[in-house]
Design a protein around this motif. Structure first.
Motif, mmCIF file in Angstrom:
data_model
loop_
_atom_site.group_PDB
_atom_site.id
_atom_site.type_symbol
_atom_site.label_atom_id
_atom_site.label_comp_id
_atom_site.label_asym_id
_atom_site.label_seq_id
_atom_site.Cartn_x
_atom_site.Cartn_y
_atom_site.Cartn_z
ATOM 1 N N GLU A 1 4.292 2.521 -10.888
ATOM 2 C CA GLU A 1 5.418 3.113 -10.164
ATOM 3 C C GLU A 1 6.537 3.423 -11.159
ATOM 4 O OE1 GLU A 1 8.953 3.569 -8.122
ATOM 5 O OE2 GLU A 1 8.585 1.583 -8.957
ATOM 6 N N GLU B 1 5.620 -3.395 -7.725
ATOM 7 C CA GLU B 1 6.900 -2.742 -8.018
ATOM 8 C C GLU B 1 8.019 -3.767 -7.947
ATOM 9 O OE1 GLU B 1 7.229 -0.086 -4.681
ATOM 10 O OE2 GLU B 1 5.383 0.961 -5.197
ATOM 11 N N ARG C 1 -2.687 0.177 -3.537
ATOM 12 C CA ARG C 1 -1.599 -0.797 -3.551
ATOM 13 C C ARG C 1 -0.855 -0.665 -4.863
ATOM 14 N NH1 ARG C 1 -1.487 -3.855 0.653
ATOM 15 N NH2 ARG C 1 -0.167 -5.438 -0.310
ATOM 16 N N SER C 2 0.429 -1.021 -4.844
ATOM 17 C CA SER C 2 1.277 -0.830 -6.018
ATOM 18 C C SER C 2 2.225 -2.007 -6.186
ATOM 19 C CB SER C 2 2.085 0.466 -5.830
ATOM 20 O OG SER C 2 2.962 0.686 -6.904
ATOM 21 N N TYR D 1 0.852 -1.182 0.000
ATOM 22 C CA TYR D 1 0.000 0.000 0.000
ATOM 23 C C TYR D 1 0.892 1.237 0.000
ATOM 24 C CZ TYR D 1 -3.674 3.283 1.178
ATOM 25 O OH TYR D 1 -4.550 4.335 1.153
ATOM 26 N N ARG D 2 0.649 2.130 -0.933
ATOM 27 C CA ARG D 2 1.394 3.392 -1.021
ATOM 28 C C ARG D 2 0.466 4.524 -0.589
ATOM 29 N NH1 ARG D 2 6.698 2.644 -0.708
ATOM 30 N NH2 ARG D 2 7.547 1.389 -2.434
ATOM 31 N N TYR D 3 0.664 4.979 0.619
ATOM 32 C CA TYR D 3 -0.214 5.961 1.246
ATOM 33 C C TYR D 3 -0.438 7.222 0.400
ATOM 34 C CZ TYR D 3 -2.012 9.229 4.698
ATOM 35 O OH TYR D 3 -2.769 10.154 5.348
#
Length: 178
Positions: free
Chosen positions: A163, A70, A67-68, A60-62
């Motif tokens: 990303e 990568e 979610r991402s 999870y990328r705040y």
């Protein structure tokens, strides 16, 4: 600093992982201004490759609220720096549990040169062996999975992988495979 002269620099906010700087500047034409940017140490990004596919991590990328997927990547805590290959090996091991017999350096890039001094070194990891991951508390939701190359490329085309550092690293990989 080239066409811009730094007159003063002030750290306006600092955490364990970054500093926000506020610089008073003079441009080449003599006009004055302000430039604010993030000061972070360089990081390493690893492309773990085997069986015509890749190991990716998802978390999870705040800042983007999602979610991402990568490639594994990271930097040292407390604004420390490290040898890029050592950092790449540590990030790979910590995030995925994988160790690599071979690490090939593909290049050094800058992720957002208008906003940060931070750059990153891209490595391809091969000869992978599975071990135990040692994730940091910030990575507690991290998932890992191997994907075949065609699925990774489909994820890129469909906007699943968004990303930019991973996308740039994949471009370097493609350019170095010819």
């Amino acid at each position: 600093m080239g066409d811009i002269e730094r007159l003063s620099s002030t750290v306006v906010h600092e955490t364990r992982y970054m500093r926000l700087r506020h610089d008073e500047i003079r441009r080449a034409d003599g006009s004055l201004g302000v430039y604010s940017y993030v000061d972070k140490p360089d990081f390493a990004l690893v492309i773990p490759m085997e069986n015509d596919g890749f190991h990716l991590v998802e978390q999870y990328r705040y800042p983007i609220g999602r979610r991402s997927w990568e490639f594994p990547q990271g930097t040292m805590p407390d604004l420390a720096t490290a040898d890029p290959e050592h950092l790449a090996r540590e990030e790979l091991r910590q995030e995925t549990g994988l160790t690599a017999a071979s690490m090939r350096h593909l290049g050094h890039l800058h992720c957002a040169p208008g906003m940060t001094v931070q750059g990153y070194d891209v490595f391809v990891a091969t000869g992978l062996r599975q071990g135990q991951a040692e994730r940091e508390v910030e990575e507690q939701d991290l998932r890992q999975r191997w994907f075949p190359r065609r699925e990774v490329e489909s994820m890129i085309r469909e906007g699943v992988i968004v990303e930019s550092c991973s996308l740039a690293a994949y471009s370097l990989l493609l350019l170095n495979q010819g």
